[in-house]
Design an enzyme around this catalytic site. Sequence first.
Site, PDB file in Angstrom:
ATOM      1  N   ILE A  20     -48.025 -38.906   7.666  1.00 10.50           N
ATOM      2  CA  ILE A  20     -46.657 -38.376   7.826  1.00 10.50           C
ATOM      3  C   ILE A  20     -46.444 -37.863   9.250  1.00 10.50           C
ATOM      4  CG2 ILE A  20     -44.954 -36.713   6.953  1.00 10.50           C
ATOM      5  CD1 ILE A  20     -46.512 -36.662   4.281  1.00 10.50           C
ATOM      6  N   ASP A  40     -55.318 -33.228  16.478  1.00  9.47           N
ATOM      7  CA  ASP A  40     -55.806 -33.882  15.251  1.00  9.47           C
ATOM      8  C   ASP A  40     -57.290 -34.189  15.456  1.00  9.47           C
ATOM      9  OD1 ASP A  40     -56.293 -35.891  13.129  1.00  9.47           O
ATOM     10  OD2 ASP A  40     -54.119 -35.836  12.885  1.00  9.47           O
ATOM     11  N   GLY A  45     -56.587 -39.081  10.392  1.00  9.16           N
ATOM     12  CA  GLY A  45     -55.642 -39.681  11.333  1.00  9.16           C
ATOM     13  C   GLY A  45     -56.336 -40.751  12.158  1.00  9.16           C
ATOM     14  N   ALA A  87     -54.077 -30.852   7.361  1.00 12.09           N
ATOM     15  CA  ALA A  87     -54.544 -30.311   6.081  1.00 12.09           C
ATOM     16  C   ALA A  87     -55.571 -31.262   5.495  1.00 12.09           C
ATOM     17  CB  ALA A  87     -53.371 -30.173   5.109  1.00 12.09           C
ATOM     18  N   TYR A 153     -55.911 -26.790  -3.650  1.00 14.28           N
ATOM     19  CA  TYR A 153     -54.959 -27.304  -2.659  1.00 14.28           C
ATOM     20  C   TYR A 153     -53.575 -26.686  -2.861  1.00 14.28           C
ATOM     21  CZ  TYR A 153     -51.892 -30.883  -0.540  1.00 14.28           C
ATOM     22  OH  TYR A 153     -50.920 -31.543   0.172  1.00 14.28           O
ATOM     23  N   ILE A 213     -55.346 -48.610 -14.393  1.00 12.50           N
ATOM     24  CA  ILE A 213     -54.598 -47.360 -14.561  1.00 12.50           C
ATOM     25  C   ILE A 213     -55.495 -46.413 -15.353  1.00 12.50           C
ATOM     26  CG2 ILE A 213     -52.641 -46.237 -15.693  1.00 12.50           C
ATOM     27  CD1 ILE A 213     -50.913 -48.562 -15.156  1.00 12.50           C
TER      28      ILE A 213
HETATM   29  N1  LIG Z   1     -49.059 -37.479   1.461  1.00 18.91           N
HETATM   30  C1  LIG Z   1     -48.493 -36.745   0.511  1.00 18.91           C
HETATM   31  O1  LIG Z   1     -48.113 -37.268  -0.563  1.00 18.91           O
HETATM   32  C2  LIG Z   1     -48.270 -35.275   0.707  1.00 18.91           C
HETATM   33  C3  LIG Z   1     -47.657 -34.560  -0.319  1.00 18.91           C
HETATM   34  C4  LIG Z   1     -47.456 -33.200  -0.154  1.00 18.91           C
HETATM   35  C5  LIG Z   1     -47.834 -32.574   1.016  1.00 18.91           C
HETATM   36  N2  LIG Z   1     -48.458 -33.287   1.994  1.00 18.91           N
HETATM   37  C6  LIG Z   1     -48.857 -32.558   3.207  1.00 18.91           C
HETATM   38  O2  LIG Z   1     -48.284 -33.203   4.334  1.00 18.91           O
HETATM   39  C7  LIG Z   1     -49.127 -33.046   5.470  1.00 18.91           C
HETATM   40  C8  LIG Z   1     -49.422 -34.408   6.051  1.00 18.91           C
HETATM   41  O3  LIG Z   1     -50.076 -35.181   5.038  1.00 18.91           O
HETATM   42  P1  LIG Z   1     -50.460 -36.702   5.201  1.00 18.91           P
HETATM   43  O4  LIG Z   1     -50.172 -37.376   3.925  1.00 18.91           O
HETATM   44  O5  LIG Z   1     -49.881 -37.229   6.465  1.00 18.91           O
HETATM   45  O6  LIG Z   1     -52.030 -36.596   5.295  1.00 18.91           O
HETATM   46  P2  LIG Z   1     -53.039 -37.104   6.414  1.00 18.91           P
HETATM   47  O7  LIG Z   1     -54.397 -36.783   5.905  1.00 18.91           O
HETATM   48  O8  LIG Z   1     -52.731 -38.488   6.818  1.00 18.91           O
HETATM   49  O9  LIG Z   1     -52.656 -36.151   7.642  1.00 18.91           O
HETATM   50  C9  LIG Z   1     -53.290 -34.936   7.904  1.00 18.91           C
HETATM   51  C10 LIG Z   1     -53.844 -35.010   9.308  1.00 18.91           C
HETATM   52  O10 LIG Z   1     -54.504 -33.781   9.601  1.00 18.91           O
HETATM   53  C11 LIG Z   1     -55.698 -34.082  10.286  1.00 18.91           C
HETATM   54  N3  LIG Z   1     -56.618 -32.970  10.069  1.00 18.91           N
HETATM   55  C12 LIG Z   1     -57.216 -32.601   8.913  1.00 18.91           C
HETATM   56  N4  LIG Z   1     -58.000 -31.525   9.112  1.00 18.91           N
HETATM   57  C13 LIG Z   1     -57.880 -31.197  10.422  1.00 18.91           C
HETATM   58  C14 LIG Z   1     -58.437 -30.186  11.231  1.00 18.91           C
HETATM   59  N5  LIG Z   1     -59.305 -29.304  10.740  1.00 18.91           N
HETATM   60  N6  LIG Z   1     -58.091 -30.133  12.532  1.00 18.91           N
HETATM   61  C15 LIG Z   1     -57.226 -31.052  13.075  1.00 18.91           C
HETATM   62  N7  LIG Z   1     -56.680 -32.029  12.348  1.00 18.91           N
HETATM   63  C16 LIG Z   1     -56.994 -32.111  11.039  1.00 18.91           C
HETATM   64  C17 LIG Z   1     -56.169 -35.389   9.709  1.00 18.91           C
HETATM   65  O11 LIG Z   1     -57.023 -36.114  10.573  1.00 18.91           O
HETATM   66  C18 LIG Z   1     -54.869 -36.120   9.472  1.00 18.91           C
HETATM   67  O12 LIG Z   1     -54.514 -36.921  10.583  1.00 18.91           O
HETATM   68  C19 LIG Z   1     -50.355 -32.307   4.977  1.00 18.91           C
HETATM   69  O13 LIG Z   1     -50.200 -30.950   5.229  1.00 18.91           O
HETATM   70  C20 LIG Z   1     -50.345 -32.577   3.479  1.00 18.91           C
HETATM   71  O14 LIG Z   1     -51.018 -31.576   2.757  1.00 18.91           O
HETATM   72  C21 LIG Z   1     -48.681 -34.625   1.861  1.00 18.91           C
END
Ligand SMILES: NC(=O)c1ccc[n+]([C@@H]2O[C@H](COP(=O)([O-])OP(=O)(O)OC[C@H]3O[C@@H](n4cnc5c(N)ncnc54)[C@H](O)[C@@H]3O)[C@@H](O)[C@H]2O)c1
Length: 326
Positions: A20, A40, A45, A87, A153, A213
């Site tokens: 995202i 990141d 990522g 996260a 979480y 599933i």
């Molecule tokens: N994907 C979903 O369905 C969803 C739903 C609800 C909330 N979220 C939240 O949205 C945000 C983005 O999620 P996403 O789906 O893009 O996930 P993602 O895992 O692709 O993105 C999270 C990014 O954070 C980086 N990261 C993790 N730990 C780190 C650290 N200690 N230091 C630096 N970077 C770090 C990862 O490398 C990754 O690029 C997150 O906070 C996630 O919890 C996502």
Amino acid sequence: MTQNKVKGATILVTGGAGFIGSYVVEELLKYDPKKIIIIDNLIRGTHDNMRNFFNNPIVEFIEGDIRDTDLLEKCIEPCDFVFHMAALRINACAANPRDGFEVMIKATFELAELCVKHKIKKVIYSSSASVFGLAQHFPTPETDNPYDNQTFYGGAKLWGEQLFRSYKFMYSLDFAALRYFNAYGPRMDTDGKYTEVMIRWLDCIKDGKDPIIHGDGSTTMDFVYVRDIAKANVAALMADVTDENFNIGCGVETSLKELLVALLEVNNSNLTPVFLDVKTVNPVARRLADINKAKNLLQFEPNVALHEGLKELSEWYFEKKRRENL
Ligand SMILES: NC(=O)c1ccc[n+]([C@@H]2O[C@H](COP(=O)([O-])OP(=O)(O)OC[C@H]3O[C@@H](n4cnc5c(N)ncnc54)[C@H](O)[C@@H]3O)[C@@H](O)[C@H]2O)c1
């Protein structure tokens, strides 16, 4: 007309190399920022996610960990705004709650402290529908209580929301928290340990294997396309809102069985689902967002319907697999 607050601003996106986060960076670039800093650690990522802007001189990518508070301070110091998106996944938190604590809670606390210290004008915090656990009402408004969440979480995300609320109250730090429902789209993780079900089904379609599933497929979700989420993030920065949580979903309830049928349809596949025992970290049977608050206060409108989004996801997935096999 909303004022373009991004124009001329310096903005930090934690987790900006992620699924995202990379779309949020692309969306921000449309509004003429002075600089975007990404921190990141690439645990999920990738450079590939950042392909469209990696060589853009406005964007500075710092490969580093948000748990490194000195580094985080260097990132935050020059900024006007912060998008906090780094996260761990829900399953990663369950597998290792101590890591979950350090990333989701401790580093988020340090980030809030630094945002106050460096007078950040607004934080957009990536929260999650997980804060609800199994909600009380469907569609679920923001006001449903969060006491039924059972996951580390979801608890950590709720704590983050509460942290920012208290920092607004104590230190006037402006923020908006966005509770994404089930995000999907190109750049979803295809190879990591915690891939989403759509990707596992696309793997099956690619390999000609019947998709699995877990359970009877009646679990429902509210799927929201990643570009719509990115737009909601920028809208939350631009709008004159603070101290608010917003549901960011599509407002459409889709069962896993329906999702699989749709995915098979867009890929012209005649594979048949195999039903196996339930196997999940997230014990929530139903999700459907009430998105009226985001519609009213952020002018949020989900534009991409499920079939269209699944088509884009599938095209991206097969193109990626083709490139990997070259
Ligand atoms: N994907 C979903 O369905 C969803 C739903 C609800 C909330 N979220 C939240 O949205 C945000 C983005 O999620 P996403 O789906 O893009 O996930 P993602 O895992 O692709 O993105 C999270 C990014 O954070 C980086 N990261 C993790 N730990 C780190 C650290 N200690 N230091 C630096 N970077 C770090 C990862 O490398 C990754 O690029 C997150 O906070 C996630 O919890 C996502």
